[in-house]
Design a protein around this motif. Sequence first.
Motif, PDB file in Angstrom:
ATOM      1  N   LYS A  53      12.058   2.414  -0.435  1.00 49.86           N
ATOM      2  CA  LYS A  53      12.822   1.198  -0.177  1.00 49.86           C
ATOM      3  C   LYS A  53      14.268   1.612   0.020  1.00 49.86           C
ATOM      4  O   LYS A  53      14.810   2.378  -0.785  1.00 49.86           O
ATOM      5  CB  LYS A  53      12.690   0.227  -1.346  1.00 49.86           C
ATOM      6  N   LYS A  54      14.866   1.108   1.080  1.00 47.78           N
ATOM      7  CA  LYS A  54      16.208   1.522   1.498  1.00 47.78           C
ATOM      8  C   LYS A  54      16.189   3.028   1.689  1.00 47.78           C
ATOM      9  O   LYS A  54      15.399   3.530   2.473  1.00 47.78           O
ATOM     10  CB  LYS A  54      17.263   1.031   0.524  1.00 47.78           C
ATOM     11  N   VAL A  55      17.019   3.783   0.962  1.00 51.66           N
ATOM     12  CA  VAL A  55      17.017   5.237   1.122  1.00 51.66           C
ATOM     13  C   VAL A  55      16.356   5.951  -0.061  1.00 51.66           C
ATOM     14  O   VAL A  55      16.442   7.165  -0.180  1.00 51.66           O
ATOM     15  CB  VAL A  55      18.452   5.799   1.338  1.00 51.66           C
ATOM     16  N   ASP A  56      15.645   5.185  -0.895  1.00 54.88           N
ATOM     17  CA  ASP A  56      15.032   5.754  -2.093  1.00 54.88           C
ATOM     18  C   ASP A  56      13.521   5.896  -1.947  1.00 54.88           C
ATOM     19  O   ASP A  56      12.809   4.899  -1.812  1.00 54.88           O
ATOM     20  CB  ASP A  56      15.338   4.872  -3.302  1.00 54.88           C
ATOM     21  N   PRO A  57      13.001   7.130  -1.983  1.00 59.19           N
ATOM     22  CA  PRO A  57      11.549   7.303  -1.973  1.00 59.19           C
ATOM     23  C   PRO A  57      10.965   6.858  -3.314  1.00 59.19           C
ATOM     24  O   PRO A  57      11.529   7.149  -4.370  1.00 59.19           O
ATOM     25  CB  PRO A  57      11.373   8.803  -1.758  1.00 59.19           C
ATOM     26  N   LEU A  58       9.859   6.127  -3.273  1.00 59.71           N
ATOM     27  CA  LEU A  58       9.239   5.612  -4.496  1.00 59.71           C
ATOM     28  C   LEU A  58       7.945   6.337  -4.841  1.00 59.71           C
ATOM     29  O   LEU A  58       7.695   6.665  -5.988  1.00 59.71           O
ATOM     30  CB  LEU A  58       8.971   4.106  -4.353  1.00 59.71           C
ATOM     31  N   ILE A  59       7.102   6.551  -3.842  1.00 59.29           N
ATOM     32  CA  ILE A  59       5.829   7.254  -4.030  1.00 59.29           C
ATOM     33  C   ILE A  59       5.757   8.346  -2.971  1.00 59.29           C
ATOM     34  O   ILE A  59       5.995   8.082  -1.788  1.00 59.29           O
ATOM     35  CB  ILE A  59       4.629   6.305  -3.861  1.00 59.29           C
ATOM     36  N   MET A  60       5.435   9.562  -3.388  1.00 61.29           N
ATOM     37  CA  MET A  60       5.429  10.693  -2.459  1.00 61.29           C
ATOM     38  C   MET A  60       4.200  11.559  -2.688  1.00 61.29           C
ATOM     39  O   MET A  60       3.887  11.890  -3.830  1.00 61.29           O
ATOM     40  CB  MET A  60       6.677  11.556  -2.670  1.00 61.29           C
ATOM     41  N   GLU A  61       3.535  11.915  -1.615  1.00 62.25           N
ATOM     42  CA  GLU A  61       2.404  12.836  -1.683  1.00 62.25           C
ATOM     43  C   GLU A  61       2.427  13.764  -0.485  1.00 62.25           C
ATOM     44  O   GLU A  61       2.902  13.391   0.589  1.00 62.25           O
ATOM     45  CB  GLU A  61       1.067  12.091  -1.698  1.00 62.25           C
ATOM     46  N   SER A  62       1.909  14.953  -0.683  1.00 60.96           N
ATOM     47  CA  SER A  62       1.752  15.929   0.389  1.00 60.96           C
ATOM     48  C   SER A  62       0.296  16.387   0.369  1.00 60.96           C
ATOM     49  O   SER A  62      -0.183  16.885  -0.650  1.00 60.96           O
ATOM     50  CB  SER A  62       2.684  17.116   0.148  1.00 60.96           C
ATOM     51  N   LEU A  63      -0.405  16.156   1.469  1.00 61.19           N
ATOM     52  CA  LEU A  63      -1.813  16.531   1.551  1.00 61.19           C
ATOM     53  C   LEU A  63      -1.971  17.706   2.505  1.00 61.19           C
ATOM     54  O   LEU A  63      -1.297  17.781   3.533  1.00 61.19           O
ATOM     55  CB  LEU A  63      -2.657  15.352   2.043  1.00 61.19           C
ATOM     56  N   TYR A  64      -2.887  18.599   2.164  1.00 63.84           N
ATOM     57  CA  TYR A  64      -3.110  19.792   2.986  1.00 63.84           C
ATOM     58  C   TYR A  64      -3.966  19.418   4.188  1.00 63.84           C
ATOM     59  O   TYR A  64      -5.170  19.651   4.220  1.00 63.84           O
ATOM     60  CB  TYR A  64      -3.764  20.902   2.160  1.00 63.84           C
ATOM     61  N   MET A  65      -3.342  18.771   5.134  1.00 64.47           N
ATOM     62  CA  MET A  65      -4.009  18.391   6.380  1.00 64.47           C
ATOM     63  C   MET A  65      -2.944  18.270   7.462  1.00 64.47           C
ATOM     64  O   MET A  65      -2.284  17.255   7.571  1.00 64.47           O
ATOM     65  CB  MET A  65      -4.798  17.086   6.229  1.00 64.47           C
ATOM     66  N   GLY A  66      -2.744  19.339   8.187  1.00 65.85           N
ATOM     67  CA  GLY A  66      -1.742  19.344   9.250  1.00 65.85           C
ATOM     68  C   GLY A  66      -2.379  19.559  10.601  1.00 65.85           C
ATOM     69  O   GLY A  66      -3.561  19.906  10.705  1.00 65.85           O
ATOM     70  N   CYS A  67      -1.605  19.379  11.647  1.00 67.18           N
ATOM     71  CA  CYS A  67      -2.166  19.486  12.999  1.00 67.18           C
ATOM     72  C   CYS A  67      -2.647  20.912  13.290  1.00 67.18           C
ATOM     73  O   CYS A  67      -3.697  21.093  13.906  1.00 67.18           O
ATOM     74  CB  CYS A  67      -1.171  18.987  14.038  1.00 67.18           C
ATOM     75  N   VAL A  68      -1.906  21.911  12.831  1.00 64.73           N
ATOM     76  CA  VAL A  68      -2.325  23.290  13.105  1.00 64.73           C
ATOM     77  C   VAL A  68      -3.501  23.679  12.211  1.00 64.73           C
ATOM     78  O   VAL A  68      -4.497  24.243  12.691  1.00 64.73           O
ATOM     79  CB  VAL A  68      -1.143  24.274  12.919  1.00 64.73           C
TER      80      VAL A  68
END
Length: 171
Positions: free
Chosen positions: A119-134
């Motif tokens: 919200k605005k410039v504040d991240p609230l929930i963050m995840e990184s999943l091992y699924m990229g285009c390459v």
Amino acid sequence: LDTLKESVRLASGLTPEKTLDAASQQRALSALSQFGQRLRGFQPEAVRVVATNTLRVAKNTRDFLPAFESALGFPIEIIGGREEARLIYIGAAHELPPATYKRLVVDIGGGSTEFIIGKKVDPLIMESLYMGCVSYSMRFFPDAKIDKKRFAEAELSAAREVQLIAQDYRQ
């Protein structure tokens, strides 16, 4: 302001043993040298260089990281997926028009995809999943041929990954 972009596709150089191959290291060194020339004269405290998924995953990072830093002229910090997601959201939020509602930002990279609600410039929930285009291209389409069966397998795999975070993101 100045812009310099060089596509290296570093994730394409990860071997099945999770080491970064020599050709990819060379492409990275070349790009980092160009960036280093552009950054010469900057004070060290004014520059933050981060490495993401491929350098997190590569088992031989310690072997080539000193050469990367030398070519660039600055230290390289290998960050975790959530820090990557945080930085992506902040960058996106500053480029978008101001809003008072929550936003979902999705960044599809070479080796990982970040999902951020903020919200605005504040991240609230963050995840990184091992699924990229390459990583998905190499896993499901190693011969660069796309057919219905393999596409369905890739789609199902991605759906399974996203399902792990879907409940939290819906809420």
